[in-house]
Design an enzyme around this catalytic site. Sequence first.
Site, PDB file in Angstrom:
ATOM      1  N   LYS A  23       7.644  -6.241  10.267  1.00  0.00           N
ATOM      2  CA  LYS A  23       6.787  -5.467   9.536  1.00  0.00           C
ATOM      3  C   LYS A  23       5.526  -5.865  11.339  1.00  0.00           C
ATOM      4  O   LYS A  23       4.772  -5.137  11.777  1.00  0.00           O
ATOM      5  CB  LYS A  23       5.830  -5.587   8.922  1.00  0.00           C
ATOM      6  CG  LYS A  23       6.242  -4.458   7.565  1.00  0.00           C
ATOM      7  CD  LYS A  23       5.626  -3.818   6.703  1.00  0.00           C
ATOM      8  CE  LYS A  23       5.755  -2.770   5.492  1.00  0.00           C
ATOM      9  NZ  LYS A  23       4.566  -2.301   4.913  1.00  0.00           N
ATOM     10  N   LYS A  39      16.163   1.091   7.775  1.00  0.00           N
ATOM     11  CA  LYS A  39      15.813   1.752   6.457  1.00  0.00           C
ATOM     12  C   LYS A  39      14.818   3.244   6.842  1.00  0.00           C
ATOM     13  O   LYS A  39      14.079   2.630   7.560  1.00  0.00           O
ATOM     14  CB  LYS A  39      14.835   0.950   5.592  1.00  0.00           C
ATOM     15  CG  LYS A  39      14.395   1.390   4.521  1.00  0.00           C
ATOM     16  CD  LYS A  39      13.040  -0.334   3.684  1.00  0.00           C
ATOM     17  CE  LYS A  39      11.449  -0.089   4.136  1.00  0.00           C
ATOM     18  NZ  LYS A  39      10.981  -0.541   3.231  1.00  0.00           N
ATOM     19  N   LYS A  48       7.411   5.462   5.273  1.00  0.00           N
ATOM     20  CA  LYS A  48       6.925   6.740   5.709  1.00  0.00           C
ATOM     21  C   LYS A  48       6.411   6.426   7.654  1.00  0.00           C
ATOM     22  O   LYS A  48       5.613   6.829   7.741  1.00  0.00           O
ATOM     23  CB  LYS A  48       6.078   6.622   5.239  1.00  0.00           C
ATOM     24  CG  LYS A  48       5.769   6.575   3.968  1.00  0.00           C
ATOM     25  CD  LYS A  48       4.485   5.036   2.931  1.00  0.00           C
ATOM     26  CE  LYS A  48       5.485   5.522   1.814  1.00  0.00           C
ATOM     27  NZ  LYS A  48       4.487   4.561   0.970  1.00  0.00           N
TER      28      LYS A  48
HETATM   29  P1  AMP Z   1       6.694   1.407  -0.443  1.00  0.00           P
HETATM   30  O1  AMP Z   1       6.643   2.974   0.389  1.00  0.00           O
HETATM   31  O2  AMP Z   1       6.727   0.220   1.135  1.00  0.00           O
HETATM   32  O3  AMP Z   1       5.434   0.988  -0.933  1.00  0.00           O
HETATM   33  O4  AMP Z   1       7.320   1.635  -1.009  1.00  0.00           O
HETATM   34  C1  AMP Z   1       7.281   1.900  -3.290  1.00  0.00           C
HETATM   35  C2  AMP Z   1       9.221   1.560  -3.442  1.00  0.00           C
HETATM   36  O5  AMP Z   1       9.616   2.089  -2.913  1.00  0.00           O
HETATM   37  C3  AMP Z   1       9.064  -0.239  -3.634  1.00  0.00           C
HETATM   38  O6  AMP Z   1       9.918  -0.012  -4.607  1.00  0.00           O
HETATM   39  C4  AMP Z   1      10.299  -0.252  -2.618  1.00  0.00           C
HETATM   40  O7  AMP Z   1      11.126  -0.821  -2.729  1.00  0.00           O
HETATM   41  C5  AMP Z   1      10.103   1.790  -2.519  1.00  0.00           C
HETATM   42  N1  AMP Z   1      11.402   1.962  -1.088  1.00  0.00           N
HETATM   43  C6  AMP Z   1      11.133   2.283   0.023  1.00  0.00           C
HETATM   44  N2  AMP Z   1      10.954   2.681   0.739  1.00  0.00           N
HETATM   45  C7  AMP Z   1      12.747   3.271   0.433  1.00  0.00           C
HETATM   46  C8  AMP Z   1      14.340   3.238   0.575  1.00  0.00           C
HETATM   47  N3  AMP Z   1      14.700   3.680   2.033  1.00  0.00           N
HETATM   48  N4  AMP Z   1      14.835   3.280  -0.263  1.00  0.00           N
HETATM   49  C9  AMP Z   1      14.683   2.745  -0.854  1.00  0.00           C
HETATM   50  N5  AMP Z   1      13.717   2.026  -1.677  1.00  0.00           N
HETATM   51  C10 AMP Z   1      12.344   2.004  -0.981  1.00  0.00           C
END
Ligand code: AMP
Length: 336
Positions: free
Chosen positions: A111, A194, A197
């Site tokens: 990040k 990955k 968002k």
């Molecule tokens: P975040 O959007 O970073 O707050 O992620 C929230 C949850 O979604 C966390 O448990 C992440 O590990 C999961 N997550 C986010 N992006 C991915 C992705 N591309 N594939 C699988 N899990 C994801």
Amino acid sequence: MKRIFSGIQPSGGFTLGNYLGAVKNWVALQKDYECIYCIVDLHAITQWQDPQELRANSRLGAATLMAVGIDTRKHIILLQSLVPHHAQLAWVFNCVARVGWMNRMTQFKDKAGKDRESASLGLYAYPSLMAADILLYKATHVPVGEDQKQHVELTRDIAQKFNHDYKVDFFPLTEPLIYGEATRVMSLRDGTKKMSKSDASDYSRINLTDDADTIADKIKKAKTDPHPLPDAPPASDKARAARPEAYNLMGIYAALAETTIDAVAKEHGGKQFSAFKNALTELTVAKLGPVTAEMRRLNADPGAVDAVLREGAERCRTMAEPVLEEVYRIVGFLKP
Ligand code: AMP
Ligand code: TRP
């Protein structure tokens, strides 16, 4: 009762990666655990957020969790900033965690990018706040996608060091729960990145707010390779790396259909991508459509969503208060 805590950032709408890697599992876990699912707005501001958008995304996040089927009569949807104990415990953990530990965190490196000097101090301390989220409720299990495994392991290290330094047996050692066929959903434009968002291209991801036409268009334009679909799961990491886009789309299909990549390979292996993409579009629209419709309905009723958040915060404060009080006593803060 075993307790689950997990969180998701309101730094945008949720993606298919969030859904398959985390949120879908959160729904299933409700029957065996006592669950707290948190919209982590304190974490979101570790990178700049437009205040208006942050407020809207926090509410949308809560509406999405309600729409996927989190039952707030039995479990809790929490907005992190409503319970100040998270930040208070995080400060204590900032003094337990070591700089060397933080330096190993790969999410910070990703990040912060090349210009690490100008990343926020909050982004660096992020995992310590995450440990506070989890341990404030003495959660034993944390369902997350693959990318958060390192942070959950750090949470164990913090719990262990706290217990050791203060000669107590206070915090539990938390287990990550990582399962399903899509623990790491990749970008539709680049199978080595990955799905996120924050990717500049909206075509890299499917959002839970996308309508059927948008989903169809994104899947149609998703990157592929010139060969027919593989007829077996990747035999090795090397085999996966040779065709990342193909295995990513198969993983998405398997997770949505609640089957295995093996079964998807048996059914669709040897087909052209165009045919498989049609099947994937149909499945994605069928699975996400009802969630999206319900999310929109709830999001149009901010009063109802806000009431759920207020009630969740109240229940969490009641749980957090005695834990923080005990931590303050353990570390030696005077209570005159
Ligand atoms: P975040 O959007 O970073 O707050 O992620 C929230 C949850 O979604 C966390 O448990 C992440 O590990 C999961 N997550 C986010 N992006 C991915 C992705 N591309 N594939 C699988 N899990 C994801
Ligand atoms: N760091 C997690 C992410 O970006 C979100 C998060 C914050 C979290 N606090 C948490 C996840 C506690 C699990 C438990 O995905």
